[in-house]
Design a protein around this motif. Structure first.
Motif, PDB file in Angstrom:
ATOM      1  N   SER A   1       0.829  -1.205   0.000  1.00  0.00           N
ATOM      2  CA  SER A   1       0.000   0.000   0.000  1.00  0.00           C
ATOM      3  C   SER A   1       0.866   1.258   0.000  1.00  0.00           C
ATOM      4  O   SER A   1       0.570   2.234  -0.696  1.00  0.00           O
ATOM      5  CB  SER A   1      -0.920  -0.011   1.213  1.00  0.00           C
ATOM      6  OG  SER A   1      -1.666   1.186   1.283  1.00  0.00           O
ATOM      7  N   HIS A   2       1.949   1.222   0.779  1.00  0.00           N
ATOM      8  CA  HIS A   2       2.855   2.371   0.830  1.00  0.00           C
ATOM      9  C   HIS A   2       3.498   2.612  -0.532  1.00  0.00           C
ATOM     10  O   HIS A   2       3.594   3.756  -0.996  1.00  0.00           O
ATOM     11  CB  HIS A   2       3.936   2.121   1.888  1.00  0.00           C
ATOM     12  CG  HIS A   2       4.976   3.209   1.925  1.00  0.00           C
ATOM     13  ND1 HIS A   2       4.716   4.454   2.442  1.00  0.00           N
ATOM     14  CD2 HIS A   2       6.269   3.224   1.485  1.00  0.00           C
ATOM     15  CE1 HIS A   2       5.805   5.203   2.335  1.00  0.00           C
ATOM     16  NE2 HIS A   2       6.754   4.480   1.768  1.00  0.00           N
TER      17      HIS A   2
ATOM     18  N   GLY B   1       1.681   6.565  -6.890  1.00  0.00           N
ATOM     19  CA  GLY B   1       0.607   7.482  -7.277  1.00  0.00           C
ATOM     20  C   GLY B   1       1.031   8.933  -7.155  1.00  0.00           C
ATOM     21  O   GLY B   1       0.736   9.756  -8.025  1.00  0.00           O
ATOM     22  N   LYS B   2       1.760   9.271  -6.078  1.00  0.00           N
ATOM     23  CA  LYS B   2       2.232  10.642  -5.902  1.00  0.00           C
ATOM     24  C   LYS B   2       3.262  11.018  -6.960  1.00  0.00           C
ATOM     25  O   LYS B   2       3.261  12.136  -7.475  1.00  0.00           O
ATOM     26  CB  LYS B   2       2.832  10.804  -4.513  1.00  0.00           C
ATOM     27  CG  LYS B   2       1.801  10.782  -3.383  1.00  0.00           C
ATOM     28  CD  LYS B   2       2.457  10.973  -2.035  1.00  0.00           C
ATOM     29  CE  LYS B   2       1.422  10.953  -0.913  1.00  0.00           C
ATOM     30  NZ  LYS B   2       2.047  11.102   0.424  1.00  0.00           N
TER      31      LYS B   2
ATOM     32  N   GLU C   1       2.718  14.299 -13.848  1.00  0.00           N
ATOM     33  CA  GLU C   1       1.640  14.848 -14.670  1.00  0.00           C
ATOM     34  C   GLU C   1       1.532  16.354 -14.485  1.00  0.00           C
ATOM     35  O   GLU C   1       1.346  17.100 -15.457  1.00  0.00           O
ATOM     36  CB  GLU C   1       0.324  14.179 -14.284  1.00  0.00           C
ATOM     37  CG  GLU C   1      -0.810  14.437 -15.257  1.00  0.00           C
ATOM     38  CD  GLU C   1      -2.028  13.593 -14.922  1.00  0.00           C
ATOM     39  OE1 GLU C   1      -2.572  12.950 -15.843  1.00  0.00           O
ATOM     40  OE2 GLU C   1      -2.432  13.554 -13.740  1.00  0.00           O
ATOM     41  N   ALA C   2       1.667  16.815 -13.247  1.00  0.00           N
ATOM     42  CA  ALA C   2       1.617  18.257 -12.982  1.00  0.00           C
ATOM     43  C   ALA C   2       2.766  18.982 -13.676  1.00  0.00           C
ATOM     44  O   ALA C   2       2.582  20.077 -14.228  1.00  0.00           O
ATOM     45  CB  ALA C   2       1.651  18.509 -11.479  1.00  0.00           C
TER      46      ALA C   2
ATOM     47  N   HIS D   1      -6.652  19.423  -7.822  1.00  0.00           N
ATOM     48  CA  HIS D   1      -5.828  19.138  -6.640  1.00  0.00           C
ATOM     49  C   HIS D   1      -6.631  19.335  -5.354  1.00  0.00           C
ATOM     50  O   HIS D   1      -6.497  18.554  -4.406  1.00  0.00           O
ATOM     51  CB  HIS D   1      -4.599  20.037  -6.633  1.00  0.00           C
ATOM     52  CG  HIS D   1      -3.616  19.704  -7.708  1.00  0.00           C
ATOM     53  ND1 HIS D   1      -2.663  20.586  -8.147  1.00  0.00           N
ATOM     54  CD2 HIS D   1      -3.448  18.580  -8.454  1.00  0.00           C
ATOM     55  CE1 HIS D   1      -1.944  20.028  -9.109  1.00  0.00           C
ATOM     56  NE2 HIS D   1      -2.411  18.807  -9.316  1.00  0.00           N
ATOM     57  N   SER D   2      -7.483  20.372  -5.339  1.00  0.00           N
ATOM     58  CA  SER D   2      -8.302  20.614  -4.148  1.00  0.00           C
ATOM     59  C   SER D   2      -9.347  19.516  -3.961  1.00  0.00           C
ATOM     60  O   SER D   2      -9.595  19.068  -2.836  1.00  0.00           O
ATOM     61  CB  SER D   2      -8.989  21.974  -4.254  1.00  0.00           C
ATOM     62  OG  SER D   2      -8.044  23.019  -4.267  1.00  0.00           O
TER      63      SER D   2
END
Length: 269
Positions: free
Chosen positions: A3-4, A10-11, A17-18, A141-142
């Motif tokens: 999971s970690h 994912g981050k 992507e950002a 993001h929000s």
């Protein structure tokens, strides 16, 4: 442990992507700036050469005389002077438009001028996609952080570069807190583009958090894809248009000078 690792991956993917979206926006601004600068210098070169040619020919003919039948007539060069001043006026207009367009591309215009600049052919639509893409990314993001829309729009006020969108975000956050539906608020955006209007229609019904994240993500992707496609057409339009207009202005100056010289020579014969 798995999971970690998944969260870490994912981050990393989100950050990549950002960065990709940020690079698309920066590249769009660079491409427009370079194309607009080349177009401006094309025009200024043609106007300066044309004005110099007209002025030089008019100086040669100043105080000259020619015969009309048996009557001696002084050569009129005032229309050539006006011709040269018209090229100077065109150069001034081109300079003003160039400065306004460059300030618009780099988000330096005040709100009302920024809204007016969105009507500039090709450049306006390209920058609309860039600005709306930045807004969608900020709200995305929000939403991912489970913030409310009034909080998301308040944050977007400080993150979006476009002056009109900043002011709209600030007032829209107050409208959300007052209970206005988000669909109507998004539909009232002064710099609206297709993806934002699609979100407004999508938000007319209650949506889950996952659905909201997905639609804001798709809208952000679509805005940046639109920016890339529009900037390609905009740079081509600017290059071809500037070249054709420059050739026309130079040819028009040559035609006027040739007509003037023909008048002088016909009077001397």
């Amino acid at each position: 442990m798995i999971s970690h690792d998944t969260n870490l991956d994912g981050k990393i993917a989100q950050n990549a992507e950002a960065e990709l979206w940020k690079e698309i926006r920066n590249q769009t601004r660079r491409s427009l700036s370079v194309s607009l600068t080349f177009a401006y210098f094309y025009l200024m070169g043609a106007l300066m050469v044309g004005s110099y040619l007209i002025k030089a020919v008019s100086e040669v003919g100043r105080e000259a005389v020619y015969y009309v039948g048996w009557e001696l007539t002084e050569l009129d060069v005032t229309w050539m002077t006006r011709f040269a001043w018209s090229y100077a006026a065109l150069a001034l207009i081109a300079t003003i438009m160039y400065v306004v367009a460059m300030l618009f591309i780099h988000n330096k215009l005040p709100t009302h001028l920024a809204l007016a600049a969105t009507k500039i052919p090709w450049i306006g639509s390209t920058m609309r996609a860039v600005s709306v893409g930045r807004l969608c990314e900020s709200v995305l993001h929000s939403v991912k952080q489970s913030r409310t829309y009034d909080e998301a729009l308040t944050i977007a006020t400080s993150e979006v570069g476009d002056a009109a969108l900043r002011r709209w975000s600030a007032t829209s956050s107050d409208r959300v807190r007052a209970g206005h539906p988000i669909s109507g608020i998004l539909g009232s955006c002064p710099v609206g583009d297709q993806p934002l209007l699609a979100i407004a229609a999508f938000m007319e019904q209650e949506r889950t958090g996952e659905e909201a994240i997905r639609v804001w993500h798709l809208a952000t992707e679509e805005c940046h894809a639109l920016a890339q496609s529009r900037v390609a057409r905009a740079t081509q339009f600017l290059s071809v248009s500037a070249l054709l207009i420059s050739v026309f202005l130079a040819a028009f100056a040559m035609l006027g000078s040739s007509a003037f010289i023909s008048t002088v020579l016909s009077g001397l014969m």
